[in-house]
Design a protein around this motif. Structure first.
Motif, PDB file in Angstrom:
ATOM      1  N   GLY A 100      -8.557  -1.574  -4.909  1.00 35.66           N
ATOM      2  CA  GLY A 100      -9.561  -2.389  -4.239  1.00 35.66           C
ATOM      3  C   GLY A 100      -9.090  -2.925  -2.901  1.00 35.66           C
ATOM      4  O   GLY A 100      -9.903  -3.318  -2.054  1.00 35.66           O
ATOM      5  N   ALA A 101      -7.768  -2.948  -2.696  1.00 36.74           N
ATOM      6  CA  ALA A 101      -7.232  -3.413  -1.413  1.00 36.74           C
ATOM      7  C   ALA A 101      -7.717  -2.538  -0.260  1.00 36.74           C
ATOM      8  O   ALA A 101      -7.859  -3.003   0.876  1.00 36.74           O
ATOM      9  N   LEU A 102      -7.977  -1.262  -0.539  1.00 41.35           N
ATOM     10  CA  LEU A 102      -8.485  -0.365   0.492  1.00 41.35           C
ATOM     11  C   LEU A 102      -9.898  -0.765   0.902  1.00 41.35           C
ATOM     12  O   LEU A 102     -10.288  -0.610   2.063  1.00 41.35           O
ATOM     13  N   ILE A 103     -10.655  -1.298  -0.051  1.00 47.27           N
ATOM     14  CA  ILE A 103     -12.005  -1.797   0.249  1.00 47.27           C
ATOM     15  C   ILE A 103     -11.908  -3.029   1.134  1.00 47.27           C
ATOM     16  O   ILE A 103     -12.686  -3.198   2.083  1.00 47.27           O
ATOM     17  N   THR A 104     -10.937  -3.902   0.844  1.00 53.55           N
ATOM     18  CA  THR A 104     -10.724  -5.073   1.691  1.00 53.55           C
ATOM     19  C   THR A 104     -10.398  -4.641   3.115  1.00 53.55           C
ATOM     20  O   THR A 104     -10.903  -5.222   4.091  1.00 53.55           O
ATOM     21  N   ALA A 105      -9.548  -3.629   3.253  1.00 54.52           N
ATOM     22  CA  ALA A 105      -9.202  -3.117   4.578  1.00 54.52           C
ATOM     23  C   ALA A 105     -10.446  -2.587   5.293  1.00 54.52           C
ATOM     24  O   ALA A 105     -10.632  -2.820   6.495  1.00 54.52           O
ATOM     25  N   ASP A 106     -11.317  -1.876   4.575  1.00 58.20           N
ATOM     26  CA  ASP A 106     -12.553  -1.353   5.176  1.00 58.20           C
ATOM     27  C   ASP A 106     -13.447  -2.496   5.660  1.00 58.20           C
ATOM     28  O   ASP A 106     -14.032  -2.422   6.754  1.00 58.20           O
ATOM     29  N   PHE A 107     -13.565  -3.540   4.844  1.00 55.58           N
ATOM     30  CA  PHE A 107     -14.368  -4.695   5.260  1.00 55.58           C
ATOM     31  C   PHE A 107     -13.775  -5.341   6.502  1.00 55.58           C
ATOM     32  O   PHE A 107     -14.503  -5.721   7.429  1.00 55.58           O
ATOM     33  N   ALA A 108     -12.451  -5.485   6.539  1.00 52.08           N
ATOM     34  CA  ALA A 108     -11.794  -6.101   7.696  1.00 52.08           C
ATOM     35  C   ALA A 108     -12.079  -5.312   8.971  1.00 52.08           C
ATOM     36  O   ALA A 108     -12.396  -5.892  10.024  1.00 52.08           O
ATOM     37  N   LEU A 109     -11.986  -3.999   8.881  1.00 49.50           N
ATOM     38  CA  LEU A 109     -12.259  -3.165  10.050  1.00 49.50           C
ATOM     39  C   LEU A 109     -13.717  -3.300  10.493  1.00 49.50           C
ATOM     40  O   LEU A 109     -14.006  -3.357  11.687  1.00 49.50           O
ATOM     41  N   ALA A 110     -14.633  -3.362   9.524  1.00 51.35           N
ATOM     42  CA  ALA A 110     -16.050  -3.524   9.846  1.00 51.35           C
ATOM     43  C   ALA A 110     -16.322  -4.873  10.498  1.00 51.35           C
ATOM     44  O   ALA A 110     -17.271  -5.023  11.283  1.00 51.35           O
ATOM     45  N   GLN A 111     -15.494  -5.849  10.174  1.00 53.19           N
ATOM     46  CA  GLN A 111     -15.612  -7.196  10.755  1.00 53.19           C
ATOM     47  C   GLN A 111     -14.811  -7.347  12.046  1.00 53.19           C
ATOM     48  O   GLN A 111     -14.664  -8.447  12.573  1.00 53.19           O
ATOM     49  N   ASN A 112     -14.284  -6.233  12.541  1.00 56.20           N
ATOM     50  CA  ASN A 112     -13.493  -6.208  13.782  1.00 56.20           C
ATOM     51  C   ASN A 112     -12.209  -7.025  13.653  1.00 56.20           C
ATOM     52  O   ASN A 112     -11.787  -7.695  14.599  1.00 56.20           O
ATOM     53  N   ARG A 133     -16.466  -8.986  -3.658  1.00 55.40           N
ATOM     54  CA  ARG A 133     -15.823 -10.248  -3.267  1.00 55.40           C
ATOM     55  C   ARG A 133     -14.762 -10.018  -2.196  1.00 55.40           C
ATOM     56  O   ARG A 133     -14.361 -10.955  -1.500  1.00 55.40           O
ATOM     57  N   ASN A 134     -14.295  -8.766  -2.036  1.00 54.69           N
ATOM     58  CA  ASN A 134     -13.229  -8.493  -1.072  1.00 54.69           C
ATOM     59  C   ASN A 134     -13.649  -8.753   0.367  1.00 54.69           C
ATOM     60  O   ASN A 134     -12.816  -9.022   1.220  1.00 54.69           O
ATOM     61  N   ARG A 135     -14.954  -8.686   0.640  1.00 55.28           N
ATOM     62  CA  ARG A 135     -15.406  -8.961   2.002  1.00 55.28           C
ATOM     63  C   ARG A 135     -15.162 -10.419   2.371  1.00 55.28           C
ATOM     64  O   ARG A 135     -14.955 -10.749   3.551  1.00 55.28           O
ATOM     65  N   ILE A 136     -15.163 -11.309   1.361  1.00 60.12           N
ATOM     66  CA  ILE A 136     -14.903 -12.727   1.623  1.00 60.12           C
ATOM     67  C   ILE A 136     -13.435 -12.935   1.951  1.00 60.12           C
ATOM     68  O   ILE A 136     -13.087 -13.740   2.821  1.00 60.12           O
ATOM     69  N   ILE A 137     -12.562 -12.195   1.274  1.00 61.46           N
ATOM     70  CA  ILE A 137     -11.130 -12.290   1.564  1.00 61.46           C
ATOM     71  C   ILE A 137     -10.873 -11.963   3.028  1.00 61.46           C
ATOM     72  O   ILE A 137     -10.155 -12.695   3.731  1.00 61.46           O
ATOM     73  N   SER A 138     -11.471 -10.883   3.524  1.00 61.30           N
ATOM     74  CA  SER A 138     -11.242 -10.504   4.922  1.00 61.30           C
ATOM     75  C   SER A 138     -11.970 -11.428   5.892  1.00 61.30           C
ATOM     76  O   SER A 138     -11.462 -11.722   6.979  1.00 61.30           O
ATOM     77  N   LEU A 139     -13.149 -11.930   5.519  1.00 59.18           N
ATOM     78  CA  LEU A 139     -13.884 -12.835   6.390  1.00 59.18           C
ATOM     79  C   LEU A 139     -13.119 -14.135   6.632  1.00 59.18           C
ATOM     80  O   LEU A 139     -13.158 -14.701   7.728  1.00 59.18           O
ATOM     81  N   LEU A 140     -12.424 -14.614   5.615  1.00 63.47           N
ATOM     82  CA  LEU A 140     -11.690 -15.880   5.736  1.00 63.47           C
ATOM     83  C   LEU A 140     -10.401 -15.731   6.536  1.00 63.47           C
ATOM     84  O   LEU A 140      -9.751 -16.734   6.829  1.00 63.47           O
ATOM     85  N   SER A 141     -10.033 -14.512   6.910  1.00 68.17           N
ATOM     86  CA  SER A 141      -8.723 -14.241   7.494  1.00 68.17           C
ATOM     87  C   SER A 141      -8.836 -13.658   8.899  1.00 68.17           C
ATOM     88  O   SER A 141      -9.772 -12.936   9.212  1.00 68.17           O
ATOM     89  N   LEU A 142      -7.837 -13.964   9.719  1.00 62.58           N
ATOM     90  CA  LEU A 142      -7.769 -13.369  11.050  1.00 62.58           C
ATOM     91  C   LEU A 142      -7.344 -11.913  10.982  1.00 62.58           C
ATOM     92  O   LEU A 142      -7.698 -11.112  11.839  1.00 62.58           O
ATOM     93  N   ALA A 143      -6.545 -11.575   9.981  1.00 61.13           N
ATOM     94  CA  ALA A 143      -6.066 -10.201   9.809  1.00 61.13           C
ATOM     95  C   ALA A 143      -5.822  -9.956   8.330  1.00 61.13           C
ATOM     96  O   ALA A 143      -5.647 -10.896   7.547  1.00 61.13           O
ATOM     97  N   THR A 144      -5.812  -8.686   7.950  1.00 55.42           N
ATOM     98  CA  THR A 144      -5.540  -8.290   6.566  1.00 55.42           C
ATOM     99  C   THR A 144      -4.282  -7.441   6.523  1.00 55.42           C
ATOM    100  O   THR A 144      -4.141  -6.495   7.305  1.00 55.42           O
ATOM    101  N   VAL A 145      -3.378  -7.790   5.609  1.00 58.78           N
ATOM    102  CA  VAL A 145      -2.137  -7.039   5.433  1.00 58.78           C
ATOM    103  C   VAL A 145      -2.165  -6.385   4.054  1.00 58.78           C
ATOM    104  O   VAL A 145      -2.260  -7.074   3.035  1.00 58.78           O
ATOM    105  N   VAL A 146      -2.110  -5.055   4.029  1.00 59.44           N
ATOM    106  CA  VAL A 146      -2.059  -4.314   2.773  1.00 59.44           C
ATOM    107  C   VAL A 146      -0.588  -4.055   2.464  1.00 59.44           C
ATOM    108  O   VAL A 146       0.089  -3.329   3.183  1.00 59.44           O
ATOM    109  N   ILE A 147      -0.095  -4.668   1.398  1.00 60.47           N
ATOM    110  CA  ILE A 147       1.320  -4.556   1.058  1.00 60.47           C
ATOM    111  C   ILE A 147       1.607  -3.248   0.331  1.00 60.47           C
ATOM    112  O   ILE A 147       2.529  -2.506   0.671  1.00 60.47           O
TER     113      ILE A 147
END
Length: 364
Positions: free
Chosen positions: A236-248, A215-229
């Protein structure tokens, strides 16, 4: 049964998934034709294991739809498919994008300017305080905050956005028959009245461990950028970051104490080259520089559009949309559409991104 209903059914079939659903639709011609295929035809497609072909063929389609629609009506939830016009633009044009999205709340907010805030469930006081502060700053800048409704950083991010009088989007890793974690039920209801809670899973999908990374790929898809606090080495936040990078998409990280175990993963992201966010302005200035030539909250001048431009401009939002999608929604051919988008660019109403994607300029 409509093609949209067929997508709802396929989305609920065990061990299938969005990528294979798209391959099946492409092979058979439509989602409905996939469900109408014989067991031999499904097996001979060479796209499925024997067990998954059996799952599709023997799935209780009519019973599932009747139950699903009843639950949607009772709970005020809408199911969107990627064949629907109001399906979020940012969730299209990626092979692994969801084919179905269940939404409790405001569908419109899914196309707004958003930033993802993610981090560890076992967060420190510093991490939660920072997540709230970042969320509040993004809301005050006119953005929405996206997170995963988990304990720790996610909860703090949602709360920060709400406390600042803004809206937030929660992406959950189970169906709406479940609430995980249970203590966030009240927060989920509040978010549904001040933003949206979304899931790609059918109502009866429990909160299985494997669902949350996906589901983390949806979090990054809906966003212009991802901020890991703040994220531990297995967060799992690291997985979100990986998805964001893959989505440019840009990935930012808030630095933390090197002795803090709940931040080992996020500090490692910095060492690996992620952008450092010492404060929310570091994120906002990058986003404004990349997407918007003016400040997010400036007064907007009146934009005068021709009849042809008016056919295109409403379909361009603050999330990147591909030229092919614009052609589909406007009914124009590619040649005419490129002339119109160029004229809108000259008016500084929109901006072209790499790969024939377009976004609306905030000042327009």
């Amino acid at each position: 049964m409509t093609d949209q209903e067929a997508l709802l059914v396929l989305n609920a079939v065990p061990d299938l998934g969005a990528i294979r659903i798209r391959k099946l639709v492409s092979y058979f011609g439509s989602a409905l034709e996939v469900l109408q295929a014989s067991l031999d035809e499904l097996r001979n497609s060479n796209l499925l294991s024997p067990d998954t072909a059996e799952n599709i063929f023997h799935f209780s389609k009519d019973k599932f739809l009747a139950t699903e629609y009843n639950l949607m009506q009772r709970r005020g939830i809408v199911a969107l498919t990627d064949a629907d016009d109001n399906f979020p633009c940012s969730l299209k044009n990626f092979e692994d994008s969801p084919v179905v999205l269940y939404v409790k709340g405001e569908i419109e907010c899914l196309n707004q300017i958003s930033v993802a805030l993610v981090g560890s469930r076992a967060a420190s006081f510093y991490g939660c305080k920072s997540a709230k502060a970042f969320a509040q700053a993004f809301v005050q800048a006119g953005m929405m905050v996206v997170s995963g409704l988990a304990r720790g950083i996610d909860t703090a991010a949602h709360q920060g956005a709400l406390e600042a009088g803004g809206k937030t989007i929660a992406v959950i890793g189970c169906g709406f028959n479940y609430m995980y974690p249970k203590e966030n039920y009240s927060l989920m209801e509040t978010i549904s009245r001040n933003g949206a809670v979304v899931s790609e899973f059918a109502f009866t999908m429990p909160p299985l461990k494997q669902n949350f990374p996906w589901r983390n790929r949806i979090i990054s898809l809906l966003s212009l950028a991802t901020v890991v606090i703040e994220a531990g080495s297995k967060s799992g936040a690291l997985i979100t970051a990986d998805f964001a990078l893959a989505q440019n998409k840009d990935v930012f990280v808030l630095p933390s104490n090197i002795d803090n175990e709940t931040a080992l993963g996020s500090n490692q992201l910095i060492q690996d080259g992620a952008k450092v966010a010492l404060n929310p302005d570091d994120v906002l200035s990058q986003i404004k520089g990349d997407y918007f030539p003016s400040q997010l909250n400036e007064d907007r001048p009146i934009l005068l559009l021709s009849d042809e431009q008016s056919k295109v401009y409403p379909h361009i939002t603050y999330q990147p949309v591909h030229l092919d999608e614009l052609a589909k929604h406007s009914g124009l051919n590619i040649s005419s559409l490129m002339n119109i988008t160029l004229s809108l660019e000259l008016k500084r109403a929109i901006r072209q991104l790499p790969g024939q994607y377009y976004v609306r300029n905030e000042h327009a």
